[in-house]
Design a protein around this motif. Sequence first.
Motif, PDB file in Angstrom:
ATOM      1  N   THR A 104       4.033   0.679  -2.779  1.00 30.62           N
ATOM      2  CA  THR A 104       2.584   0.587  -2.680  1.00 30.62           C
ATOM      3  C   THR A 104       2.268   0.230  -1.237  1.00 30.62           C
ATOM      4  O   THR A 104       2.766  -0.789  -0.728  1.00 30.62           O
ATOM      5  CB  THR A 104       2.025  -0.472  -3.631  1.00 30.62           C
TER       6      THR A 104
ATOM      7  N   TYR B  35       5.143  11.516  -1.982  1.00 30.16           N
ATOM      8  CA  TYR B  35       3.902  10.794  -1.733  1.00 30.16           C
ATOM      9  C   TYR B  35       2.894  11.768  -1.130  1.00 30.16           C
ATOM     10  O   TYR B  35       3.265  12.815  -0.585  1.00 30.16           O
ATOM     11  CB  TYR B  35       4.123   9.642  -0.725  1.00 30.16           C
ATOM     12  N   GLN B  41      -7.506   8.044   1.229  1.00 31.02           N
ATOM     13  CA  GLN B  41      -6.694   7.385   0.200  1.00 31.02           C
ATOM     14  C   GLN B  41      -5.428   6.734   0.722  1.00 31.02           C
ATOM     15  O   GLN B  41      -4.728   6.067  -0.025  1.00 31.02           O
ATOM     16  CB  GLN B  41      -6.300   8.413  -0.881  1.00 31.02           C
ATOM     17  N   GLU B  44      -0.169   7.650  -1.177  1.00 28.28           N
ATOM     18  CA  GLU B  44      -0.153   7.463  -2.627  1.00 28.28           C
ATOM     19  C   GLU B  44       1.143   7.998  -3.213  1.00 28.28           C
ATOM     20  O   GLU B  44       1.552   9.119  -2.900  1.00 28.28           O
ATOM     21  CB  GLU B  44      -1.280   8.266  -3.286  1.00 28.28           C
ATOM     22  N   GLY B  59       2.387   8.998 -11.028  1.00 20.79           N
ATOM     23  CA  GLY B  59       1.434   9.142  -9.933  1.00 20.79           C
ATOM     24  C   GLY B  59       0.848  10.538  -9.776  1.00 20.79           C
ATOM     25  O   GLY B  59      -0.059  10.731  -8.961  1.00 20.79           O
TER      26      GLY B  59
END
Lengths: 115, 114
Positions: A104, B35, B41, B44, B59
């Motif tokens: 994250t 990712y 954003q 992610e 995800g």
Amino acid sequence: QKEVEQDPGPLSVPEGAIVSLNCTYSNSAFQYFMWYRQYSRKGPELLMYTYSSGNKEDGRFTAQVDKSSKYISLFIRDSQPSDSATYLCAMSARAGGTSYGKLTFGQGTILTVHP
Amino acid sequence: GAGVSQSPSNKVTEKGKDVELRCDPISGHTALYWYRQSLGQGLEFLIYFQGNSAPDKSGLPSDRFSAERTGGSVSTLTIQRTQQEDSAVYLCASAPPSRSYEQYFGPGTRLTVT
């Protein structure tokens, strides 16, 4: 609210300055803390990683983790123009946890070191 | 040694077309990640492959996105019926055994949907 908060800057410092970059987080499951450097139009490059709380030093870079405050820092000593980049903090939960391995990321801080 | 490689480096496609993005991880790395990085954003997580285990697809933003990893090495991310909001840089990372937090990224594929 995002799980990881990072001030996007931009941050501009003179060559030779000490730079302090920070992130805060809300997920207490995070156990691994990483700092990445990303130059324009390149992939992120792993600078340092730390497990749990404490300090870690590598050359001009020092990473600090304070789990009690959910706060991590990266210090760059004797900053150079070549340090100009975006710095991203990233975190991962412990092995065996559902979030293990997924990073994250913070939003990234844009740093410019001018000669 | 060789790092993570991705191809193509840039891809421009028309809305509604399908695209395939390729990732070659570092040799010996058992974990592979995709990712997405976009202006609004940040970075992610999309999907995670670890050895022979079922991938973690939590995800992926919609069922138009899929990925596979053949022979525990090369991975392909496929986006079907592309939309303009799919425009982003798609990054692949790999990690050594038992150190999934230590991820090494490729240069990315910059996807533009017109």
